[in-house]
Design an enzyme around this catalytic site. Structure first.
Site, PDB file in Angstrom:
ATOM      1  N   CYS A 153      -4.780   8.296  -9.073  1.00 49.77           N
ATOM      2  CA  CYS A 153      -3.957   8.137  -7.341  1.00 49.77           C
ATOM      3  C   CYS A 153      -4.527   7.636  -6.598  1.00 49.77           C
ATOM      4  CB  CYS A 153      -3.011   9.127  -7.595  1.00 49.77           C
ATOM      5  SG  CYS A 153      -2.732  10.059  -8.959  1.00 49.77           S
TER       6      CYS A 153
ATOM      7  N   ALA B 200      -4.603   5.155  -3.943  1.00 56.57           N
ATOM      8  CA  ALA B 200      -4.339   4.068  -2.066  1.00 56.57           C
ATOM      9  C   ALA B 200      -4.011   5.161  -1.670  1.00 56.57           C
ATOM     10  CB  ALA B 200      -3.018   3.477  -2.763  1.00 56.57           C
TER      11      ALA B 200
ATOM     12  N   GLY C  11      -9.002   6.108   0.467  1.00 53.76           N
ATOM     13  CA  GLY C  11      -9.711   7.144   1.268  1.00 53.76           C
ATOM     14  C   GLY C  11     -11.217   8.049  -0.176  1.00 53.76           C
ATOM     15  N   LYS C  12     -10.465   8.555  -1.403  1.00 53.89           N
ATOM     16  CA  LYS C  12     -11.724   9.264  -1.716  1.00 53.89           C
ATOM     17  C   LYS C  12     -12.382   7.875  -2.870  1.00 53.89           C
ATOM     18  CE  LYS C  12      -8.966  13.126  -2.012  1.00 53.89           C
ATOM     19  NZ  LYS C  12      -7.688  13.104  -0.407  1.00 53.89           N
TER      20      LYS C  12
ATOM     21  N   ARG D 206       0.749  -0.426  -2.329  1.00 55.49           N
ATOM     22  CA  ARG D 206      -0.246   0.493  -2.318  1.00 55.49           C
ATOM     23  C   ARG D 206      -1.734   0.047  -2.138  1.00 55.49           C
ATOM     24  NH1 ARG D 206       1.023   5.222   0.296  1.00 55.49           N
ATOM     25  NH2 ARG D 206      -0.591   6.035  -0.531  1.00 55.49           N
TER      26      ARG D 206
ATOM     27  N   ASP E 194      -5.689  12.893  -7.731  1.00 59.38           N
ATOM     28  CA  ASP E 194      -5.555  13.595  -5.485  1.00 59.38           C
ATOM     29  C   ASP E 194      -3.703  12.636  -5.837  1.00 59.38           C
ATOM     30  OD1 ASP E 194      -5.409  14.028  -3.548  1.00 59.38           O
ATOM     31  OD2 ASP E 194      -6.149  11.571  -2.495  1.00 59.38           O
TER      32      ASP E 194
ATOM     33  N   ARG F  65       6.280  16.115 -11.627  1.00 58.78           N
ATOM     34  CA  ARG F  65       5.703  14.778 -11.649  1.00 58.78           C
ATOM     35  C   ARG F  65       4.073  14.588 -12.083  1.00 58.78           C
ATOM     36  NH1 ARG F  65       5.938   9.570  -7.375  1.00 58.78           N
ATOM     37  NH2 ARG F  65       6.000  12.073  -5.751  1.00 58.78           N
TER      38      ARG F  65
ATOM     39  N   CYS G 122      -1.939  17.738  -0.742  1.00 56.09           N
ATOM     40  CA  CYS G 122      -2.112  17.513   0.582  1.00 56.09           C
ATOM     41  C   CYS G 122      -0.784  18.429   1.057  1.00 56.09           C
ATOM     42  CB  CYS G 122      -2.291  16.396   0.923  1.00 56.09           C
ATOM     43  SG  CYS G 122      -0.795  15.524   0.839  1.00 56.09           S
TER      44      CYS G 122
END
Ligand code: SAM
Length: 467
Positions: free
Chosen positions: A115, A117, A120-121, A145, A185, A215, A238
Site C-alpha cells: 500500500c 503511495a 515515503g516507505k 495515487r 502500511d 479492509r 497512522c
C-alpha cells in the site's frame, strides 16, 4: 483545533491514554513536525552535511538517533528546492520514517510495499535495497495515487523498483510465497494525521474505523500469502484505533499464524510499547515524540528463509522483450557510451526502453506502471531519452553541467529556461560541444538538456518545473 476533534474520538483517547490524555490534547496546539530524509543512494551524509549552501537554504536540524533524517522549518517550500527536484531528499513525518528505517533486509532481498503511495516507505526501502542488490515492488491500487508514487520513485532515480497498480488479491496470484519482506502500511482511519491534515477530521466515525478494520484483514489475508516461509511482515497504520491496531496485530498472529518478532532498536528506543496477547507492538504519540501518530508491529512467517538464487532472469511476458541490438546501439550513440548500464537489464516494451536491476524474475502482464527506469523510446530509428533516464543515469553520461546550489542558473533551469553555456558563472560544464546531457547539483542529477550552438535547451519536464 481541539474543538474540531469529535467528542467520541476524545472519549476513546481518554480511555486509551488515561492520565496522559491531557498532554495528548495539548499537542494539537503545536504545529505538525516537518522532516525529510536523505536519499543516500545518490549522496552521502558527509557530502550533504558539509555543504554550507544546503544548510543555509534548508535550515535543517538532524533528528537524534537517525542516520540521515532532519527536521526542517514549516515555512520552507521544500518542493521548490533543487535538492528536492534532484531526489536528494524526501519530505516525511519522522514517526512514519521509523517504520521502514529499522527493517533489516537480507542480501538481494525481494521486498513488497503493498500500500505504497505516496511512497515515503518505498523510498526508504529502495535506498536500502540499492546497497544490498535487492529489488522492490511498490504497489498502489488507486490510479491517481499511483501516478504520484511513480513520480516520486522517478525523482529519486531508483533503478531497482517496479511499480504496480493492483489489488492485493490479484498481486497474490503472481507472487505466491515470493517476498523476503512485505510491508502493509494499511489504509486506515488516519487519526494520527489529524494535526497535520485537520481536513481529515471530518471523515472520522466509529463506523469508518470498523470499515477500515475489515479492509485491513482482507489486505492482510492476501499479503501473508506473498511472504516466503521465514520471511518478515511489517504492519503499520497512522491511527490510534485499537480495532485497526492491537486487534489486527492479534489477528495476524492468531488467525494468520505469524509470530511476533522484536521490533528494530530505533523503534523500541523512541516509541511507546503496546503490550498484546503474545507480543508487543509500538505506537508513536505526538505528546511523547516529535512527530505524528503511528502504529507498527513486526512479524515472521514460520519456516526457514531460503536465500534468493543469484541468477534471476526475467521471465518475459506480455509485450516485454529483451532490448534488440539496434535499439541498444542507438542508446549508446546518444550517450557516448553508457558505462554504468548492464545492457542485459535493458528491456523493450513496444517503443519504450526500460532498465530494471536484476533480482526479479517476473512482472504482472498488465498494471505495471513503472518498470525500473524508463530510459526512453525508439521512434523512427531515433532514440528519444526520457526524463527518468536523466534522473537515474545522469551521472554516467558524458555531457554534464554541474550547477551551484542556490545559484541563479539552477533556479532558471528549474523554471524551464534555456541557458547559454557562455553565460554560466556558477557552474562547470564538461563534455562535448553538442548532444544530450544532464544538469547536476552536488553531483546528483536533476534533469536533462540538449546542447547545440552553445545553447542549453531545457528538457526538464513542464509538469515538474517551478512556476
Ligand atoms: N506507505 C505510504 C507511504 O509511506 O507514503 C502510505 C500508505 S497510505 C497509509 C495507504 C495506501 O493504501 C493509500 O495510498 C491507499 O490508496 C492504499 N489502499 C487503499 N486500499 C487498498 C487496498 N485494498 N490494497 C492496497 N492498498 C490500498
Amino acid at each position: 483545533m481541539i474543538s474540531e476533534l469529535p467528542e467520541e474520538f476524545k472519549k476513546r483517547m481518554m480511555i486509551q491514554l488515561g492520565a496522559d490524555y491531557h498532554d495528548f490534547e495539548e499537542s494539537f496546539e503545536t504545529p505538525a513536525v516537518r522532516a525529510f530524509s536523505l536519499n543516500t543512494a545518490v549522496i552521502s551524509v558527509e557530502q550533504f552535511e558539509s555543504c554550507t549552501e544546503v544548510c543555509k537554504e534548508l535550515k535543517y536540524d538532524k533528528i537524534p538517533g537517525m542516520r540521515h533524517a532532519y527536521y526542517y522549518d514549516d515555512d520552507l517550500h521544500i518542493g521548490r528546492c533543487a535538492y528536492h527536484h534532484a531526489g536528494m531528499i524526501y519530505s516525511q513525518d519522522p514517526a512514519a520514517m521509523l517504520v521502514a528505517e529499522g527493517i533489516e533486509l537480507p542480501e538481494r532481498s525481494r521486498v513488497l510495499d503493498l500500500c505504497a503511495a505516496p511512497g515515503g516507505k518505498s523510498v526508504q526501502l529502495a535506498q536500502k535495497l540499492a546497497d544490498n542488490g535487492g529489488i522492490l515492488i511498490s504497489n498502489e491500487p488507486d490510479k491517481a495515487r499511483n501516478n504520484i508514487l511513480c513520480s516520486n520513485i522517478e525523482r529519486m532515480g531508483f533503478k531497482n523498483v517496479a511499480v504496480t497498480c493492483m489489488y492485493p488479491e490479484d498481486l497474490a496470484k503472481i507472487y505466491p510465497a515470493y517476498f523476503d519482506v512485505v510491508l502493509v502500511d494499511a489504509p486506515c482511519s488516519g487519526e494520527g494525521m489529524f494535526r497535520k491534515y485537520p481536513e481529515s477530521i471530518e471523515q472520522w466515525s466509529v463506523s469508518n474505523i470498523e470499515h477500515c478494520a475489515l479492509r485491513q484483514k482482507e489486505i492482510l489475508r492476501n499479503a501473508v500469502s506473498m511472504v516466503k516461509p521465514g520471511g518478515t511482515l511489517v504492519y503499520s497504520t497512522c491511527t490510534y484505533a485499537s480495532e485497526e491496531d492491537e486487534e489486527i496485530a492479534d489477528f495476524i498472529r492468531e488467525e494468520l499464524g505469524f509470530e511476533f518478532i522484536d521490533a528494530p532498536e530505533i523503534v523500541t528506543k523512541y516509541a511507546t510499547a503496546v503490550p498484546l496477547k503474545n507480543g508487543t507492538a509500538y505506537r508513536f504519540y505526538p505528546h511523547v515524540s516529535k512527530g505524528e501518530g503511528q502504529f507498527m508491529a513486526y512479524f515472521k512467517k514460520p519456516g526457514d528463509l531460503e536465500k534468493n538464487g543469484l541468477t534471476d532472469h526475467m521471465r518475459l511476458s506480455g509485450n516485454i522483450r529483451k532490448a534488440d541490438k539496434e535499439s541498444l546501439k542507438l542508446v549508446e550513440e546518444v550517450f557516448s557510451g553508457v558505462p554504468d548500464i548492464d545492457t542485459d537489464c535493458i528491456f523493450r516494451n513496444g517503443e519504450l526502453l526500460f532498465y530494471l536491476n536484476s533480482g526479479i524474475d517476473r512482472l504482472p502482464e498488465k498494471a505495471v506502471t513503472k518498470t525500473g527506469v524508463c530510459i526512453g523510446s525508439v521512434e523512427k530509428k531515433r532514440f528519444i531519452p526520457h526524463h527518468d533516464f536523466f534522473s537515474a543515469f545522469g551521472c554516467s553520461i558524458k555531457n554534464r553541467l554541474e550547477l551551484l546550489p542556490g545559484s541563479s542558473e539552477i533556479s532558471a533551469y528549474l523554471h524551464g529556461e534555456e541557458l547559454r553555456l557562455s553565460q554560466i558563472l556558477n557552474g562547470v560544464y564538461s563534455g562535448d560541444d553538442k548532444g544530450f546531457g544532464a544538469v547536476t547539483v552536488l553531483g546528483v542529477p536533476v534533469g536533462g538538456f540538449k546542447l547545440a550552438g552553445g545553447r542549453i535547451k531545457n528538457h526538464y519536464p513542464k509538469g515538474l518545473r517551478n512556476l
